[in-house]
Design a protein around this motif. Structure first.
Motif, mmCIF file in Angstrom:
data_model
loop_
_atom_site.group_PDB
_atom_site.id
_atom_site.type_symbol
_atom_site.label_atom_id
_atom_site.label_comp_id
_atom_site.label_asym_id
_atom_site.label_seq_id
_atom_site.Cartn_x
_atom_site.Cartn_y
_atom_site.Cartn_z
ATOM 1 N N PHE A 77 0.867 -1.242 0.082
ATOM 2 C CA PHE A 77 -0.092 0.008 0.041
ATOM 3 C C PHE A 77 0.820 1.278 -0.088
ATOM 4 O O PHE A 77 0.588 2.244 -0.733
ATOM 5 C CB PHE A 77 -1.014 0.009 1.240
ATOM 6 N N HIS A 78 1.831 1.155 0.766
ATOM 7 C CA HIS A 78 2.778 2.228 0.947
ATOM 8 C C HIS A 78 3.333 2.727 -0.461
ATOM 9 O O HIS A 78 3.492 3.992 -0.795
ATOM 10 C CB HIS A 78 3.857 2.344 2.156
ATOM 11 N N LEU A 83 1.517 7.810 1.023
ATOM 12 C CA LEU A 83 2.147 9.273 1.142
ATOM 13 C C LEU A 83 3.792 9.048 1.445
ATOM 14 O O LEU A 83 4.492 10.137 0.956
ATOM 15 C CB LEU A 83 1.580 10.330 2.273
ATOM 16 N N LEU A 84 4.271 8.026 1.694
ATOM 17 C CA LEU A 84 5.656 7.729 1.867
ATOM 18 C C LEU A 84 6.002 6.680 0.968
ATOM 19 O O LEU A 84 6.859 5.926 1.220
ATOM 20 C CB LEU A 84 5.842 7.247 3.275
ATOM 21 N N ALA A 85 5.720 6.913 -0.493
ATOM 22 C CA ALA A 85 5.930 5.621 -1.468
ATOM 23 C C ALA A 85 7.626 5.592 -1.641
ATOM 24 O O ALA A 85 7.880 4.653 -1.607
ATOM 25 C CB ALA A 85 5.533 6.036 -2.644
ATOM 26 N N HIS A 90 12.436 2.152 -0.815
ATOM 27 C CA HIS A 90 13.959 1.894 -0.469
ATOM 28 C C HIS A 90 14.297 0.636 0.385
ATOM 29 O O HIS A 90 13.595 0.442 1.275
ATOM 30 C CB HIS A 90 14.271 3.197 0.307
ATOM 31 N N PRO A 91 14.950 -0.269 -0.161
ATOM 32 C CA PRO A 91 15.289 -1.448 0.583
ATOM 33 C C PRO A 91 15.571 -1.412 1.952
ATOM 34 O O PRO A 91 15.070 -2.127 2.738
ATOM 35 C CB PRO A 91 16.382 -2.128 -0.457
ATOM 36 N N ARG A 95 13.292 -2.886 5.121
ATOM 37 C CA ARG A 95 13.814 -3.957 6.026
ATOM 38 C C ARG A 95 13.694 -3.421 7.422
ATOM 39 O O ARG A 95 13.214 -4.228 8.266
ATOM 40 C CB ARG A 95 15.168 -4.264 5.895
ATOM 41 N N ARG A 96 13.885 -2.101 7.609
ATOM 42 C CA ARG A 96 14.049 -1.454 9.039
ATOM 43 C C ARG A 96 12.272 -1.434 9.477
ATOM 44 O O ARG A 96 11.939 -1.904 10.785
ATOM 45 C CB ARG A 96 14.281 -0.151 9.285
ATOM 46 N N TYR A 97 11.414 -1.322 8.655
ATOM 47 C CA TYR A 97 9.852 -1.387 8.908
ATOM 48 C C TYR A 97 9.356 -2.595 9.378
ATOM 49 O O TYR A 97 8.887 -2.949 10.285
ATOM 50 C CB TYR A 97 9.191 -0.742 7.561
#
Length: 327
Positions: A77-78, A83-85, A90-91, A95-97
């Motif tokens: 979705f993102h 809004l934070l596409a 960003h790989p 990964r952090r998410y």
């Protein structure tokens, strides 16, 4: 802090506050959580280690699969509509998410395991990680053309799981799994039958809330929608129950049948809730109803059919007003 994680954490917090806006709603939710933990503790504490370990393994794997799919869906979705596409594409940020949310999932699982039975922690955590790995490997699978046939472009695994052949495949997997498991003790073997049946039938219950709402406003009744989504479970029941009876006897067949009926009830509740509410609210509502059913099954099993029928009747009665809404 990761902006994706911070945004979703805020959304989750606001959703919880909106869902349980009143103090009485929060009290009821808290009591339901405490009751569920007490029931789980009472059930697991009285079981032999092997049975409890298999239960923890199945629950941990199921939770891991669910969290991984939820996180993957949010990232999709993102990446396309959020809004934070840029962050979602960003790989390293992705990964952090994912690490952050899996940290939350592991923490909640560990706390629950410590409350229910601390010795199961060595089983539940690896099972969670195994579920994450399985969901990650199978999340993007698409059916080949020879299976999809003349289906429209974009035919996915989710759509295939609603077909009868998916139930036959899942039942075959169950029966093949039971052949080497016959060396286990009776209690452990019955636990394997129950856990495997539930896990396999859960894979057949994927529901797209948008599809349910579209079918509703286009004039499809709840029975037709349930039949459309439940063909896989129906064929699983038709194949697995006789197979379990032949391999292990009537008790195993009864456990497999009970698992199928329980998961079919959960599927029906989800569909009826999606006809009435948005996905988030419907999922919360179904979770509460499932908790009530579990509590009734443990404390008042005689009243379980009456409570289940009352829930289904109430949701069905309210959902009738949504049918043919386009007209």
């Amino acid at each position: 802090m990761n902006r994706l994680f911070r945004q979703d954490r805020l959304i989750a917090s606001n959703t919880i506050r909106a869902t349980f806006a009143g103090w009485h709603d929060r009290v009821i939710a808290t009591l339901m959580v405490l009751a569920a933990l007490a029931v789980a503790h009472a059930w697991v504490a009285d079981r032999p280690w092997r049975v409890a370990a298999w239960t923890a393994f199945g629950a941990g794997m199921l939770i891991g699969i669910g969290v991984e799919r939820l996180v993957g869906g949010r990232l999709a979705f993102h990446a396309f509509d959020g809004l934070l596409a840029a962050d979602a594409l960003h790989p390293q940020t992705r990964r952090r998410y994912m690490t952050a949310w899996h940290g939350v999932g592991l923490t909640l699982l560990a706390v629950t395991t410590l409350i229910v039975r601390p010795s199961l922690l060595v089983i539940s955590v690896p099972a969670y990680l195994a579920g994450v790995l399985i969901a990650g490997l199978t999340g993007g699978v698409r059916m080949p053309k020879r299976i999809a046939g003349t289906a429209r472009p974009g035919w996915t695994l989710r759509a295939w799981l609603h077909r009868p052949i998916a139930g036959v495949t899942a039942a075959t997997v169950l029966l093949l799994l039971l052949l080497p498991a016959r060396t286990l003790g009776t209690n452990a073997l019955m636990a394997v039958v129950g856990i495997a049946s539930m896990l396999l039938t859960l894979t057949l219950t994927s529901v797209d809330d948008a599809v349910v709402r579209f079918m509703t406003i286009a004039g499809h009744g709840s029975r037709r929608i349930v039949v459309h989504h439940g063909k896989g479970i129906a064929t699983f029941l038709a194949v697995s129950v006789p197979g379990c009876w032949i391999i292990l006897g009537p008790v195993a067949a009864g456990i497999a049948a009970a698992a199928c009926v329980g998961i079919l009830l959960l599927l029906t509740l989800r569909i009826l809730a999606y006809r009435l509410h948005t996905k988030r609210f419907a999922d919360v509502l179904v979770s509460i109803l499932a908790g009530l059913l579990a509590l009734a099954a443990y404390s008042m099993p005689v009243a379980l059919p009456v409570i289940a029928l009352a829930m289904l009747w109430q949701l069905q009665r309210r959902g009738r007003t949504k049918t043919w809404l386009l007209a």
